[in-house]
Design a protein around this motif. Structure first.
Motif, PDB file in Angstrom:
ATOM      1  N   LYS A  29      41.615  52.806  24.468  1.00  8.89           N
ATOM      2  CA  LYS A  29      42.096  53.062  25.828  1.00  8.89           C
ATOM      3  C   LYS A  29      40.962  53.492  26.749  1.00  8.89           C
ATOM      4  O   LYS A  29      40.898  53.081  27.911  1.00  8.89           O
ATOM      5  CB  LYS A  29      43.179  54.140  25.809  1.00  8.89           C
ATOM      6  N   CYS A  32      38.905  50.398  27.630  1.00  4.82           N
ATOM      7  CA  CYS A  32      39.622  49.562  28.598  1.00  4.82           C
ATOM      8  C   CYS A  32      39.559  50.184  29.993  1.00  4.82           C
ATOM      9  O   CYS A  32      39.417  49.474  30.995  1.00  4.82           O
ATOM     10  CB  CYS A  32      41.068  49.367  28.168  1.00  4.82           C
ATOM     11  N   GLU A  36      38.076  48.690  33.671  1.00  4.44           N
ATOM     12  CA  GLU A  36      38.799  48.722  34.942  1.00  4.44           C
ATOM     13  C   GLU A  36      38.045  49.520  36.003  1.00  4.44           C
ATOM     14  O   GLU A  36      38.048  49.144  37.178  1.00  4.44           O
ATOM     15  CB  GLU A  36      40.198  49.282  34.714  1.00  4.44           C
ATOM     16  N   ARG A  74      46.735  40.495  23.422  1.00  4.89           N
ATOM     17  CA  ARG A  74      47.376  40.634  24.736  1.00  4.89           C
ATOM     18  C   ARG A  74      46.534  41.512  25.667  1.00  4.89           C
ATOM     19  O   ARG A  74      46.330  41.178  26.831  1.00  4.89           O
ATOM     20  CB  ARG A  74      48.779  41.231  24.566  1.00  4.89           C
ATOM     21  N   LEU A  75      46.024  42.614  25.138  1.00  2.53           N
ATOM     22  CA  LEU A  75      45.200  43.504  25.955  1.00  2.53           C
ATOM     23  C   LEU A  75      43.897  42.828  26.379  1.00  2.53           C
ATOM     24  O   LEU A  75      43.451  42.975  27.523  1.00  2.53           O
ATOM     25  CB  LEU A  75      44.916  44.793  25.199  1.00  2.53           C
ATOM     26  N   LYS A  76      43.284  42.076  25.471  1.00  2.00           N
ATOM     27  CA  LYS A  76      42.051  41.356  25.823  1.00  2.00           C
ATOM     28  C   LYS A  76      42.333  40.322  26.909  1.00  2.00           C
ATOM     29  O   LYS A  76      41.550  40.165  27.849  1.00  2.00           O
ATOM     30  CB  LYS A  76      41.462  40.660  24.591  1.00  2.00           C
ATOM     31  N   SER A  77      43.463  39.639  26.777  1.00  2.00           N
ATOM     32  CA  SER A  77      43.828  38.624  27.758  1.00  2.00           C
ATOM     33  C   SER A  77      44.054  39.245  29.134  1.00  2.00           C
ATOM     34  O   SER A  77      43.605  38.704  30.155  1.00  2.00           O
ATOM     35  CB  SER A  77      45.087  37.899  27.296  1.00  2.00           C
ATOM     36  N   ARG A  78      44.714  40.381  29.173  1.00  3.09           N
ATOM     37  CA  ARG A  78      44.983  41.042  30.451  1.00  3.09           C
ATOM     38  C   ARG A  78      43.691  41.540  31.097  1.00  3.09           C
ATOM     39  O   ARG A  78      43.518  41.431  32.313  1.00  3.09           O
ATOM     40  CB  ARG A  78      45.951  42.199  30.255  1.00  3.09           C
ATOM     41  N   LEU A  79      42.797  42.079  30.274  1.00  2.00           N
ATOM     42  CA  LEU A  79      41.512  42.527  30.818  1.00  2.00           C
ATOM     43  C   LEU A  79      40.714  41.343  31.358  1.00  2.00           C
ATOM     44  O   LEU A  79      40.089  41.434  32.414  1.00  2.00           O
ATOM     45  CB  LEU A  79      40.702  43.247  29.742  1.00  2.00           C
ATOM     46  N   ALA A  81      41.887  38.547  32.509  1.00  2.00           N
ATOM     47  CA  ALA A  81      42.521  38.084  33.748  1.00  2.00           C
ATOM     48  C   ALA A  81      42.145  38.995  34.915  1.00  2.00           C
ATOM     49  O   ALA A  81      41.886  38.519  36.028  1.00  2.00           O
ATOM     50  CB  ALA A  81      44.035  38.038  33.568  1.00  2.00           C
ATOM     51  N   LYS A  82      42.100  40.307  34.667  1.00  2.77           N
ATOM     52  CA  LYS A  82      41.692  41.241  35.726  1.00  2.77           C
ATOM     53  C   LYS A  82      40.248  40.987  36.136  1.00  2.77           C
ATOM     54  O   LYS A  82      39.907  41.053  37.317  1.00  2.77           O
ATOM     55  CB  LYS A  82      41.849  42.682  35.254  1.00  2.77           C
ATOM     56  N   LYS A  84      38.608  38.137  35.903  1.00  2.43           N
ATOM     57  CA  LYS A  84      38.528  36.864  36.625  1.00  2.43           C
ATOM     58  C   LYS A  84      38.985  37.022  38.068  1.00  2.43           C
ATOM     59  O   LYS A  84      38.393  36.452  38.986  1.00  2.43           O
ATOM     60  CB  LYS A  84      39.381  35.814  35.912  1.00  2.43           C
TER      61      LYS A  84
END
Length: 97
Positions: A29, A32, A36, A74-79, A81-82, A84
Motif C-alpha cells: 500500500k 502504491c 500516486e 488488478r492493482l497493477k492494472s489500475r496503477l 491506467a492512472k 497512462k
C-alpha cells in the motif's frame, strides 16, 4: 486459549503469519501511494520508477500468498491506467518525405 498441543501450535503459526502478511500488505500500500504521489506531482520519471517497485512488491505479495494473484494483477492494472492518464504522451517523430 487452546487446550490441545496442535491447536496451540496453530495459534502460534497464525499469529506469525498474520504479522508477516500485514507487513507485506502495508509495504504494498505504501509503494502504491508513492506512485500516486509522484503522479500528483507530475514527476514522470519518479512515477515510472515507483511503479516498477510497486509491481515487484505486488508480485512478491501474490507469490507469498499475502494477497491473491488476481488482486495483484488488478492493482497493477489500475496503477498503469492512472499512469497512462496522468503522464504526458510521448511525441512521435514525423517522417519526412
Amino acid at each position: 486459549m487452546p487446550n490441545i498441543k496442535s491447536a496451540a501450535k496453530r495459534l502460534r503459526q497464525s499469529i506469525v503469519r498474520r504479522q508477516r502478511n500485514r507487513a507485506i500488505k502495508r509495504a504494498v500500500k505504501t509503494q502504491c501511494r508513492k506512485v500516486e504521489d509522484a503522479l500528483q506531482e507530475g514527476n514522470a520519471d519518479q512515477a515510472r520508477a515507483e511503479f516498477a517497485q510497486a509491481a515487484k512488491k505486488l508480485d512478491q505479495a501474490a507469490a507469498k500468498g499475502a494477497i491473491h494473484r488476481n488482486a495483484a494483477a488488478r492493482l497493477k492494472s489500475r496503477l498503469a491506467a492512472k499512469m497512462k492518464a496522468a503522464l504526458p504522451k510521448p511525441v512521435k517523430a514525423q517522417a519526412q518525405g
